[in-house]
Design a protein around this motif. Structure first.
Motif, PDB file in Angstrom:
ATOM      1  N   THR A  80       0.815  -1.224   0.000  1.00 53.98           N
ATOM      2  CA  THR A  80       0.000   0.000   0.000  1.00 53.98           C
ATOM      3  C   THR A  80       0.845   1.270   0.000  1.00 53.98           C
ATOM      4  N   TRP A  81       2.052   1.210   0.529  1.00 54.56           N
ATOM      5  CA  TRP A  81       2.910   2.388   0.640  1.00 54.56           C
ATOM      6  C   TRP A  81       3.726   2.649  -0.631  1.00 54.56           C
ATOM      7  N   CYS A  82       3.658   1.758  -1.599  1.00 55.63           N
ATOM      8  CA  CYS A  82       4.510   1.790  -2.791  1.00 55.63           C
ATOM      9  C   CYS A  82       3.836   2.577  -3.922  1.00 55.63           C
ATOM     10  N   PRO A  83       4.319   3.802  -4.249  1.00 57.33           N
ATOM     11  CA  PRO A  83       3.679   4.587  -5.313  1.00 57.33           C
ATOM     12  C   PRO A  83       3.596   3.862  -6.668  1.00 57.33           C
ATOM     13  N   PRO A  84       4.646   3.175  -7.145  1.00 59.25           N
ATOM     14  CA  PRO A  84       4.484   2.465  -8.418  1.00 59.25           C
ATOM     15  C   PRO A  84       3.423   1.353  -8.338  1.00 59.25           C
ATOM     16  N   CYS A  85       3.333   0.694  -7.180  1.00 59.09           N
ATOM     17  CA  CYS A  85       2.300  -0.336  -7.000  1.00 59.09           C
ATOM     18  C   CYS A  85       0.917   0.291  -7.121  1.00 59.09           C
ATOM     19  N   LEU A 148       9.341  -4.203  -5.613  1.00 59.69           N
ATOM     20  CA  LEU A 148       7.896  -3.993  -5.743  1.00 59.69           C
ATOM     21  C   LEU A 148       7.651  -2.880  -6.744  1.00 59.69           C
ATOM     22  N   PRO A 149       6.612  -2.983  -7.502  1.00 64.22           N
ATOM     23  CA  PRO A 149       5.778  -4.157  -7.714  1.00 64.22           C
ATOM     24  C   PRO A 149       6.475  -5.164  -8.617  1.00 64.22           C
ATOM     25  N   GLU A 150       5.979  -6.370  -8.555  1.00 64.98           N
ATOM     26  CA  GLU A 150       6.460  -7.429  -9.436  1.00 64.98           C
ATOM     27  C   GLU A 150       5.266  -8.297  -9.799  1.00 64.98           C
ATOM     28  N   THR A 151       5.170  -8.636 -11.073  1.00 62.56           N
ATOM     29  CA  THR A 151       4.046  -9.431 -11.550  1.00 62.56           C
ATOM     30  C   THR A 151       4.571 -10.630 -12.330  1.00 62.56           C
TER      31      THR A 151
END
Length: 185
Positions: A80-85, A148-151
């Motif tokens: 939740t804290w990750c801007p790119p996520c 993060l993120p990673e898909t």
């Protein structure tokens, strides 16, 4: 006028630091113009067996990747804290909406912080309809690293066929083409 110009960049930087949602908004704009399209090239082949990797939802229900064989599994590792996520979330929602009714499709949004209540509150507050999971077993580095993120996408045989580190637009033609091909098998 010259003094005013010398303050513009520091003020903009301060604004970006104080208001992280501004970074998310800027990143989403860059995604919309095509700067963050995922490459659908196959990752380096791995013989790893991911069947024992397990995740749980807010109800405590555990799902192993082995139990999902026969389905195409998309896993997004985020926080939740990750801007790119947060910036890629609308594209993940669009991808989820497009495929959620397909019986061969599974989407796992894995909260890297292991705070399911906080993650699901974030998702609900932002009108995302998928639910968060957390890992309950070790995840091999060949499936997910420390970024993060990673898909990742696993095919119906449980083999890794797609891996993208960093944010991307998953509501793109190339990614939809990959999903159509995998789901048709």
């Amino acid at each position: 006028m010259r003094k005013l110009r010398s303050w513009i960049i520091p003020l903009l930087l301060l604004f970006l630091v104080l208001y992280p949602d501004t970074r998310v908004w800027i990143l989403r704009g860059l995604m919309k113009v095509g700067l963050f399209s995922p490459s659908v090239k196959a990752p380096e082949a791995t013989a790893d067996d991911f069947s024992s990797v397990a995740f749980s939802n807010e109800k405590g229900e555990v799902v192993t990747l082995g139990s999902l064989k026969g389905k195409v599994v998309v896993i997004n590792f985020w926080a939740t804290w990750c801007p790119p996520c947060r910036a890629e979330m609308p594209s993940l929602q669009a991808m989820y909406e497009r495929w959620k009714e397909h019986p061969g499709f599974v989407f796992l949004a894995v909260d890297a912080d292991h705070q399911l209540e906080k993650a699901n509150t974030f998702l609900q507050k932002n009108d995302y309809t998928f639910r968060a999971y957390q890992q309950v077993s070790p995840v091999p580095a060949s499936l997910a690293g420390n970024t993060l993120p990673e898909t990742v996408v696993l095919d119906k045989d449980g083999k890794l066929v797609f891996r993208h580190v960093g944010m991307a637009n998953y509501d793109s033609g190339d990614f939809h083409g990959l999903m159509e091909k995998l789901l048709a098998r």
